[in-house]
Scaffold this motif. Structure first.
Motif, PDB file in Angstrom:
ATOM      1  N   PHE A  58       0.870  -1.189   0.000  1.00  0.00           N
ATOM      2  CA  PHE A  58       0.000   0.000   0.000  1.00  0.00           C
ATOM      3  C   PHE A  58       0.903   1.234   0.000  1.00  0.00           C
ATOM      4  O   PHE A  58       1.851   1.322   0.772  1.00  0.00           O
ATOM      5  CB  PHE A  58      -0.887  -0.021   1.239  1.00  0.00           C
ATOM      6  N   TYR A  59       0.609   2.205  -0.874  1.00  0.00           N
ATOM      7  CA  TYR A  59       1.499   3.375  -1.006  1.00  0.00           C
ATOM      8  C   TYR A  59       1.706   4.069   0.334  1.00  0.00           C
ATOM      9  O   TYR A  59       0.842   4.029   1.211  1.00  0.00           O
ATOM     10  CB  TYR A  59       0.953   4.347  -2.061  1.00  0.00           C
ATOM     11  N   ASN A  62       4.626  10.247   3.244  1.00  0.00           N
ATOM     12  CA  ASN A  62       5.083  10.879   4.485  1.00  0.00           C
ATOM     13  C   ASN A  62       5.690  12.238   4.181  1.00  0.00           C
ATOM     14  O   ASN A  62       6.544  12.337   3.289  1.00  0.00           O
ATOM     15  CB  ASN A  62       6.210  10.039   5.117  1.00  0.00           C
ATOM     16  N   HIS A  63       5.308  13.248   4.924  1.00  0.00           N
ATOM     17  CA  HIS A  63       5.985  14.544   4.798  1.00  0.00           C
ATOM     18  C   HIS A  63       7.205  14.613   5.693  1.00  0.00           C
ATOM     19  O   HIS A  63       8.175  15.290   5.374  1.00  0.00           O
ATOM     20  CB  HIS A  63       5.022  15.680   5.127  1.00  0.00           C
ATOM     21  N   MET A 105      -8.278   5.179  -0.775  1.00  0.00           N
ATOM     22  CA  MET A 105      -7.569   6.416  -0.455  1.00  0.00           C
ATOM     23  C   MET A 105      -6.606   6.734  -1.593  1.00  0.00           C
ATOM     24  O   MET A 105      -5.832   5.874  -2.008  1.00  0.00           O
ATOM     25  CB  MET A 105      -6.804   6.221   0.851  1.00  0.00           C
ATOM     26  N   CYS A 107      -3.773   9.727  -2.927  1.00  0.00           N
ATOM     27  CA  CYS A 107      -3.033  10.956  -2.645  1.00  0.00           C
ATOM     28  C   CYS A 107      -3.470  12.019  -3.653  1.00  0.00           C
ATOM     29  O   CYS A 107      -3.638  11.730  -4.840  1.00  0.00           O
ATOM     30  CB  CYS A 107      -1.536  10.713  -2.753  1.00  0.00           C
ATOM     31  N   GLY A 159      -1.147  14.941  14.014  1.00  0.00           N
ATOM     32  CA  GLY A 159      -0.290  13.765  14.102  1.00  0.00           C
ATOM     33  C   GLY A 159       0.931  14.001  14.981  1.00  0.00           C
ATOM     34  O   GLY A 159       1.242  15.139  15.347  1.00  0.00           O
ATOM     35  N   ASP A 161       4.018  13.347  14.042  1.00  0.00           N
ATOM     36  CA  ASP A 161       5.217  13.615  13.243  1.00  0.00           C
ATOM     37  C   ASP A 161       5.488  15.111  13.181  1.00  0.00           C
ATOM     38  O   ASP A 161       4.575  15.924  13.093  1.00  0.00           O
ATOM     39  CB  ASP A 161       5.080  13.026  11.831  1.00  0.00           C
ATOM     40  N   TYR A 177       1.973  17.688  11.535  1.00  0.00           N
ATOM     41  CA  TYR A 177       1.049  17.497  10.417  1.00  0.00           C
ATOM     42  C   TYR A 177      -0.363  17.568  10.981  1.00  0.00           C
ATOM     43  O   TYR A 177      -0.706  16.786  11.879  1.00  0.00           O
ATOM     44  CB  TYR A 177       1.296  16.160   9.710  1.00  0.00           C
ATOM     45  N   ASP A 205       4.547   2.872   9.226  1.00  0.00           N
ATOM     46  CA  ASP A 205       4.431   3.830   8.122  1.00  0.00           C
ATOM     47  C   ASP A 205       2.985   4.214   7.816  1.00  0.00           C
ATOM     48  O   ASP A 205       2.738   5.255   7.207  1.00  0.00           O
ATOM     49  CB  ASP A 205       5.070   3.274   6.840  1.00  0.00           C
ATOM     50  N   HIS A 206       2.030   3.368   8.198  1.00  0.00           N
ATOM     51  CA  HIS A 206       0.630   3.697   7.905  1.00  0.00           C
ATOM     52  C   HIS A 206      -0.102   4.292   9.110  1.00  0.00           C
ATOM     53  O   HIS A 206      -1.319   4.387   9.107  1.00  0.00           O
ATOM     54  CB  HIS A 206      -0.106   2.469   7.354  1.00  0.00           C
ATOM     55  N   GLY A 219      -6.209  11.668   0.306  1.00  0.00           N
ATOM     56  CA  GLY A 219      -5.458  11.102   1.432  1.00  0.00           C
ATOM     57  C   GLY A 219      -4.938  12.088   2.456  1.00  0.00           C
ATOM     58  O   GLY A 219      -4.749  11.719   3.618  1.00  0.00           O
ATOM     59  N   MET A 220      -4.713  13.355   2.044  1.00  0.00           N
ATOM     60  CA  MET A 220      -4.099  14.318   2.989  1.00  0.00           C
ATOM     61  C   MET A 220      -4.926  14.518   4.249  1.00  0.00           C
ATOM     62  O   MET A 220      -4.408  14.958   5.267  1.00  0.00           O
ATOM     63  CB  MET A 220      -3.798  15.667   2.303  1.00  0.00           C
ATOM     64  N   VAL A 223      -5.182  11.718   8.583  1.00  0.00           N
ATOM     65  CA  VAL A 223      -3.998  12.007   9.401  1.00  0.00           C
ATOM     66  C   VAL A 223      -3.531  10.755  10.146  1.00  0.00           C
ATOM     67  O   VAL A 223      -4.318  10.072  10.808  1.00  0.00           O
ATOM     68  CB  VAL A 223      -4.290  13.168  10.381  1.00  0.00           C
ATOM     69  N   LYS A 224      -2.224  10.475  10.014  1.00  0.00           N
ATOM     70  CA  LYS A 224      -1.605   9.312  10.655  1.00  0.00           C
ATOM     71  C   LYS A 224      -1.047   9.703  12.028  1.00  0.00           C
ATOM     72  O   LYS A 224      -0.883  10.867  12.327  1.00  0.00           O
ATOM     73  CB  LYS A 224      -0.478   8.781   9.759  1.00  0.00           C
ATOM     74  N   TRP A 225      -0.737   8.689  12.838  1.00  0.00           N
ATOM     75  CA  TRP A 225      -0.110   8.881  14.160  1.00  0.00           C
ATOM     76  C   TRP A 225      -0.846   9.932  14.983  1.00  0.00           C
ATOM     77  O   TRP A 225      -0.242  10.816  15.599  1.00  0.00           O
ATOM     78  CB  TRP A 225       1.375   9.282  13.984  1.00  0.00           C
TER      79      TRP A 225
HETATM   80  N1  LIG Z   1       0.635  12.636  10.348  1.00  0.00           N
HETATM   81  C1  LIG Z   1       0.602  12.549   8.996  1.00  0.00           C
HETATM   82  N2  LIG Z   1      -0.509  12.111   8.399  1.00  0.00           N
HETATM   83  C2  LIG Z   1      -0.577  12.001   7.052  1.00  0.00           C
HETATM   84  C3  LIG Z   1       0.508  12.399   6.235  1.00  0.00           C
HETATM   85  C4  LIG Z   1       1.685  12.853   6.888  1.00  0.00           C
HETATM   86  O1  LIG Z   1       2.690  13.196   6.249  1.00  0.00           O
HETATM   87  N3  LIG Z   1       1.692  12.909   8.268  1.00  0.00           N
HETATM   88  N4  LIG Z   1       0.393  12.327   4.866  1.00  0.00           N
HETATM   89  C5  LIG Z   1      -0.991  12.390   4.351  1.00  0.00           C
HETATM   90  C6  LIG Z   1      -1.097  12.134   2.925  1.00  0.00           C
HETATM   91  S1  LIG Z   1      -0.697  13.428   1.897  1.00  0.00           S
HETATM   92  C7  LIG Z   1      -1.597  10.960   2.432  1.00  0.00           C
HETATM   93  S2  LIG Z   1      -1.860  10.765   0.783  1.00  0.00           S
HETATM   94  C8  LIG Z   1      -1.917   9.829   3.332  1.00  0.00           C
HETATM   95  C9  LIG Z   1      -1.148   8.595   2.937  1.00  0.00           C
HETATM   96  O2  LIG Z   1      -1.397   7.548   3.832  1.00  0.00           O
HETATM   97  P1  LIG Z   1      -0.520   6.206   3.699  1.00  0.00           P
HETATM   98  O3  LIG Z   1       0.920   6.602   3.810  1.00  0.00           O
HETATM   99  O4  LIG Z   1      -0.968   5.299   4.767  1.00  0.00           O
HETATM  100  O5  LIG Z   1      -0.820   5.664   2.332  1.00  0.00           O
HETATM  101  O6  LIG Z   1      -1.603  10.125   4.682  1.00  0.00           O
HETATM  102  C10 LIG Z   1      -1.894  11.439   5.091  1.00  0.00           C
HETATM  103  N5  LIG Z   1      -1.712  11.532   6.509  1.00  0.00           N
END
Ligand SMILES: Nc1nc2c(c(=O)[nH]1)N[C@H]1C(S)=C(S)[C@@H](COP(=O)(O)O)O[C@H]1N2
Ligand SMILES: [Mo]
Length: 371
Positions: A58-59, A62-63, A105, A107, A159, A161, A177, A205-206, A219-220, A223-225
């Motif tokens: 799965f793509y 990460n910024h 999802m 990007c 997040g 990060d 983020y 990573d996800h 996808g933006m 938000v991860k983490w």
């Molecule tokens: N905390 C955090 N969440 C984030 C991001 C990030 O850089 N930091 N990138 C976003 C973007 S631009 C996309 S497209 C998706 C990608 O999720 P994936 O890496 O699980 O595919 O996460 C989003 N959530």
């Protein structure tokens, strides 16, 4: 069926795979590294054929570097304009009623490599998209537990990060983020705070241990983490929805900056078009909050279009694969185009719209063979 090498060849023709910037970091097997530090990894076209994208391929977008989270001290803080602010452990969240949703999802920059003239940003071909099964708690359930006040407008997701954006427009030093949803979207059942992806705990990573997945939006927003949710009384104006991930929309004819939101209808051809063009081609299509209504294919540069067969019942929030048989190509360089139309009547445009800046790349992109 064409094999992986043929696919790579076809892909390399349009999107040169750049060498890893760090010699010491090895990209995961089967993924296309677009940037290595932080990891930005694209899914191979062959893996876009599965209804559910395997987590390993799965793509990844990460910024900043993937943060190292310690579950013992990790908390989700929910605060702002609410009657009952809360600080939750992962166990607290897992005790809430769980939901499982299959959500696609993409990007917002997916397909950027096809833009002419070239633009800045991660040079994705078609593979910054995937479909996964997410398990977690609906954001609306969590919101109920904190009781937002009547003046609540936006739900900011933040997040763990951190980093600095050094390309223009630069960030004001080190930032996190963070992205917001208007309350109306935050309350929809397709917005999940997920702790599982495809039946397993999230991978680092996800977004492990907890991430948002905002069905139907680019996808933006997912938000991860996650570490903090802030309910605001004004529309949030953070970096990632003003300086970045924004578009122009015309208000009384005046281009006005707006955060990017819903995924636009789009289809991708997954069969490589070789020297000997195939008679059958297949692909995948999605339409954000809408369902795909139809996919059509042209082998004469858009003069005539033939309907493709959708391989399952299309539904909102999730992609659908398609196939078309008995194709005929004219003489000369074989070229195929696919265009999807969604249930709201939107069709992929033939031309790129500059108001979308370097995002939302959903215009029809021809695939040529003969190289
Ligand atoms: N905390 C955090 N969440 C984030 C991001 C990030 O850089 N930091 N990138 C976003 C973007 S631009 C996309 S497209 C998706 C990608 O999720 P994936 O890496 O699980 O595919 O996460 C989003 N959530
Ligand atoms: Mo993204």
């Amino acid at each position: 069926m064409p094999d992986r090498r043929e696919f790579l060849g076809a892909l390399a023709a349009v999107a040169p795979i750049t060498a890893a910037a760090n010699a010491d970091s090895t990209p995961p097997v089967g993924m296309i590294p677009r940037e290595t530090n932080p990891p930005n990894l694209e899914t191979h076209p062959i893996d876009l054929r599965d209804q559910i994208t395997r987590t390993e391929v799965f793509y990844v977008r990460n910024h900043f570097p993937t943060p190292k989270v310690d579950l013992g001290s990790w908390r989700l803080r929910v605060e702002g304009s609410v009657q009952q602010p809360q600080t939750l452990t992962l166990d607290d969240i897992k005790k809430m009623p769980a939901v499982t949703r299959r959500l696609t999802m993409e990007c917002a920059g997916n397909g950027r490599v096809f833009l002419t003239p070239k633009v800045r940003g991660v040079n994705w071909a078609h593979g910054a998209v995937g479909n996964a099964e997410w398990k977690g708690v609906a954001l609306t359930t969590l919101l109920d537990s904190v009781a937002p006040k009547a003046d609540a407008v936006d739900v900011v997701l933040e997040g763990a990060d951190v980093g600095q954006v050094i390309d223009e427009p630069r960030s004001p030093g080190t930032i996190t983020y963070a992205r917001s949803l208007p309350m109306v979207k935050a309350r929809k059942s397709e917005v999940v705070l997920a702790y599982e992806m495809n039946g397993q705990p999230l991978t680092p990573d996800h977004g492990w241990p907890l991430r948002a997945v905002v069905g139907g939006w680019y996808g933006m927003s997912s938000v991860k983490w996650l570490t903090r949710i802030i309910i605001t009384t004004q529309p949030f104006q953070g970096f990632w929805q003003t300086m970045d991930y924004s578009e122009f929309s015309r208000v009384n004819g005046v281009p006005t900056m707006q955060p990017i939101t819903t995924m636009r209808v789009k289809s991708v051809i997954l069969t490589p078009i070789g020297v000997q063009p195939p008679t059958t081609i297949d692909g995948v299509a999605w339409a954000g909050e809408n369902a795909v209504a139809k996919v059509e294919v042209s082998t004469d540069d858009g003069q005539t279009w033939k309907p493709a067969t959708l391989l399952r019942k299309p539904e909102p929030f999730q992609w659908v694969h398609w196939k078309i048989d008995n194709l005929q190509f004219g003489r000369g360089l074989p070229r195929a185009m696919a265009r999807a139309t969604d249930s709201a009547g939107n069709t992929q445009p033939m031309q790129r719209d500059g108001d979308r800046r370097t995002y939302q790349i959903n215009h029809v992109i021809p695939v040529s063979g003969g190289r």
